[in-house]
Scaffold this motif. Structure first.
Motif, PDB file in Angstrom:
ATOM      1  N   ASP A   1       0.834  -1.208   0.000  1.00 56.33           N
ATOM      2  CA  ASP A   1       0.000   0.000   0.000  1.00 56.33           C
ATOM      3  C   ASP A   1       0.871   1.261   0.000  1.00 56.33           C
ATOM      4  O   ASP A   1       0.547   2.253  -0.670  1.00 56.33           O
TER       5      ASP A   1
ATOM      6  N   ALA B   1      -2.403  -0.619 -10.252  1.00 52.56           N
ATOM      7  CA  ALA B   1      -3.299  -0.320  -9.133  1.00 52.56           C
ATOM      8  C   ALA B   1      -3.376   1.174  -8.871  1.00 52.56           C
ATOM      9  O   ALA B   1      -4.468   1.724  -8.658  1.00 52.56           O
TER      10      ALA B   1
ATOM     11  N   LEU C   1      -5.559  -8.932  -7.941  1.00 50.62           N
ATOM     12  CA  LEU C   1      -5.848  -7.928  -8.978  1.00 50.62           C
ATOM     13  C   LEU C   1      -6.710  -8.509 -10.098  1.00 50.62           C
ATOM     14  O   LEU C   1      -7.780  -7.956 -10.403  1.00 50.62           O
TER      15      LEU C   1
ATOM     16  N   PRO D   1      -9.505  -2.334 -12.082  1.00 54.95           N
ATOM     17  CA  PRO D   1      -8.870  -1.998 -13.359  1.00 54.95           C
ATOM     18  C   PRO D   1      -9.861  -1.491 -14.409  1.00 54.95           C
ATOM     19  O   PRO D   1      -9.478  -0.758 -15.322  1.00 54.95           O
TER      20      PRO D   1
ATOM     21  N   THR E   1      -0.714 -11.119  -2.177  1.00 53.08           N
ATOM     22  CA  THR E   1      -1.642 -10.424  -3.067  1.00 53.08           C
ATOM     23  C   THR E   1      -1.467 -10.824  -4.521  1.00 53.08           C
ATOM     24  O   THR E   1      -2.441 -11.084  -5.234  1.00 53.08           O
TER      25      THR E   1
ATOM     26  N   ARG F   1     -11.194  -0.650  -2.932  1.00 56.51           N
ATOM     27  CA  ARG F   1     -11.052  -1.679  -3.956  1.00 56.51           C
ATOM     28  C   ARG F   1     -10.355  -1.120  -5.189  1.00 56.51           C
ATOM     29  O   ARG F   1     -10.644  -0.015  -5.638  1.00 56.51           O
ATOM     30  N   VAL F   2      -9.424  -1.896  -5.715  1.00 55.97           N
ATOM     31  CA  VAL F   2      -8.720  -1.532  -6.944  1.00 55.97           C
ATOM     32  C   VAL F   2      -9.473  -2.156  -8.116  1.00 55.97           C
ATOM     33  O   VAL F   2      -9.529  -3.380  -8.244  1.00 55.97           O
TER      34      VAL F   2
ATOM     35  N   MET G   1      -8.423  -7.029  -5.101  1.00 52.30           N
ATOM     36  CA  MET G   1      -7.326  -6.255  -4.534  1.00 52.30           C
ATOM     37  C   MET G   1      -7.847  -4.948  -3.937  1.00 52.30           C
ATOM     38  O   MET G   1      -8.713  -4.282  -4.513  1.00 52.30           O
ATOM     39  N   THR G   2      -7.309  -4.600  -2.773  1.00 53.25           N
ATOM     40  CA  THR G   2      -7.643  -3.334  -2.129  1.00 53.25           C
ATOM     41  C   THR G   2      -6.366  -2.610  -1.739  1.00 53.25           C
ATOM     42  O   THR G   2      -5.311  -3.236  -1.572  1.00 53.25           O
ATOM     43  N   SER G   3      -6.473  -1.309  -1.579  1.00 46.56           N
ATOM     44  CA  SER G   3      -5.363  -0.490  -1.088  1.00 46.56           C
ATOM     45  C   SER G   3      -5.925   0.538  -0.129  1.00 46.56           C
ATOM     46  O   SER G   3      -6.816   1.308  -0.492  1.00 46.56           O
TER      47      SER G   3
ATOM     48  N   ILE H   1       2.131   1.872  -3.491  1.00 49.71           N
ATOM     49  CA  ILE H   1       1.108   2.507  -4.330  1.00 49.71           C
ATOM     50  C   ILE H   1       0.971   3.985  -3.984  1.00 49.71           C
ATOM     51  O   ILE H   1       0.836   4.836  -4.872  1.00 49.71           O
TER      52      ILE H   1
END
Length: 426
Positions: free
Chosen positions: A157, A188, A323, A337, A316, A334-335, A328-330, A160
């Motif tokens: 995280d 992400a 992903l 795409p 992950t 939620r991430v 996937m979260t950060s 990112i």
């Protein structure tokens, strides 16, 4: 395993007297005052001493070492400049002193170096090929053993967050190149920025040999992570930084353990290379020996990774495939795409890549249904492995020009370019 780092450093200190004795012997065998200096016997002793010294040495961080590049036929000076600095990364710019302004545009390009054991200087050839046509920046990641505990943790995280800050810092019309490991955090970061409709979303991202979806063409590396799981890696690879370093007591994945893994993957090749170097030294073939030194001075220079970043990445990216599975979260967000609508994507893969199999990077194109086809492109390079995707003759002759062409075509993020090739093989 937590005490392995201390044991390693203790063994290194115990080797100091032997290293000193070997160094003295080597210099005596090479001294012009020694009548035997030019004999095969002396050269063999000196060669053996150098090999011992190199095998037992701890290699420091190399320098990029750029002094000049050629832009539109004119030789221009290159200097490094630190744009900004964070505890775990410096953002470095390569400034070019033009005698006359270039006639062609020079797009801003941020090359995101992998944080996977080697220093950013492993991308020296990658950067060098882009300097003639781009204003280049690079992420210069910091060895975790040199970062005090007071600077706090660094996980995926945090990675990112760093990228998002850099994208905003470098302003609009920025293009990003992610080499290997950073493909996931770069994608992400872009997805999160697109979802929030931030103005400084990069115009394009080039993903090179990255593990976007490791379920496709899984390699031995991918299978190992899947079989062992995050708990195994935490138990068997994480150690504490010894008190002799600024990052004392920080939990890390030590560079020397990573290097042992790198070497084990192609052990026979490395043994042969060192055997050949010994023969070159004995024969007095200085040029061949110097090429060996240059490569291994870079390859053997490794850095520690924070435990939290390494373990979160394993879980992950390689175990849960968060992903591509949309999980996937950060920082609790939620991430997605599918939120990517403006940032163009070029996926580059190597036919013989044994780290990121064919299709793993291309998955980025399938995960972005709302990005127009005219802003997607794919390049599969025949005859290259993982390293050849971002370095070497085919990278310089084929891949780098293709990336430069893609960047020119895509222009700014808001601009809709003419249709790009969806697949090319070169």
């Amino acid at each position: 395993m937590l005490l392995a780092y201390g044991m390693f450093e203790g063994a290194r200190m115990m080797m100091a007297p032997a290293r000193l004795a070997v160094d003295i012997t080597r210099h005596s065998m090479q001294s012009p005052a020694n009548p035997l200096a030019y004999s095969p016997y002396a050269r063999s002793i000196a060669a053996g001493c150098e090999m011992f010294e190199r095998v037992t040495r701890r290699y420091g961080k190399p320098a990029f070492g750029f002094t000049h590049t050629v832009v539109e036929g004119q030789k221009v000076q290159v200097t490094e400049r630190v744009v900004s600095e964070r505890p775990f990364c410096r953002l470095v710019a390569f400034d070019r002193a033009f005698l006359t302004p270039p006639t062609e545009p020079q797009p801003k390009l941020l090359i995101v170096a992998p944080m996977s054991g080697h220093y950013a200087t492993l991308l020296r050839g990658t950067v060098e090929a882009m300097l003639p046509n781009h204003q280049v920046f690079v992420t210069d990641w910091t060895d975790a053993r040199m970062v005090p505990l007071l600077s706090g943790p660094f996980d995926l995280d945090s990675y990112i967050d760093y990228l998002r800050d850099m994208f905003a810092e470098l302003g609009p019309d920025l293009h990003v190149m992610a080499v290997c490991q950073p493909a996931v955090p770069v994608m992400a970061a872009v997805a999160l920025m697109e979802a929030e409709d931030e103005p400084h979303v990069p115009s394009s991202m080039t993903l090179m040999g990255g593990p976007i979806d490791t379920r496709r063409s899984p390699t031995a590396v991918n299978c190992l992570a899947q079989e062992r799981g995050q708990k195994w890696f935490e138990k068997n690879t994480i150690s504490l930084v010894p008190p002799i370093y600024p990052g004392a007591l920080r939990r890390v994945y030590p560079g020397f353990l990573q290097l042992s893994g790198f070497m084990a993957m192609n052990l026979d090749r490395h043994v042969t290379a060192h055997t050949d170097m010994f023969a070159h030294l004995v024969k007095g073939d200085g040029d061949s020996a110097e090429k060996h030194r240059e490569f291994y001075d870079e390859y053997l220079a490794v850095m520690d990774l924070t435990a939290e970043y390494y373990l979160q990445t394993v879980e992950t990216v390689f175990v849960n495939h968060d992903l591509p599975r949309g999980r996937m979260t950060s920082r609790g967000v939620r991430v997605d795409p599918a939120a990517i609508r403006r940032c163009a994507i070029l996926a580059v893969e190597g036919e013989n890549d044994d780290i990121s199999g064919v299709g793993q990077t291309k998955a980025a194109l399938d995960l972005t249904p709302n990005l127009p086809a005219s802003r997607k492109a794919y390049h599969l390079q025949e005859g290259v492995g993982h390293y050849g995707v971002f370095n070497g003759s085919r990278y310089r002759a084929v891949i780098a020009p293709r990336i430069a062409s893609f960047i020119r075509e895509m222009g700014t993020g808001a601009k809709q370019s003419r249709p790009a090739y969806l697949r090319s093989v070169g």
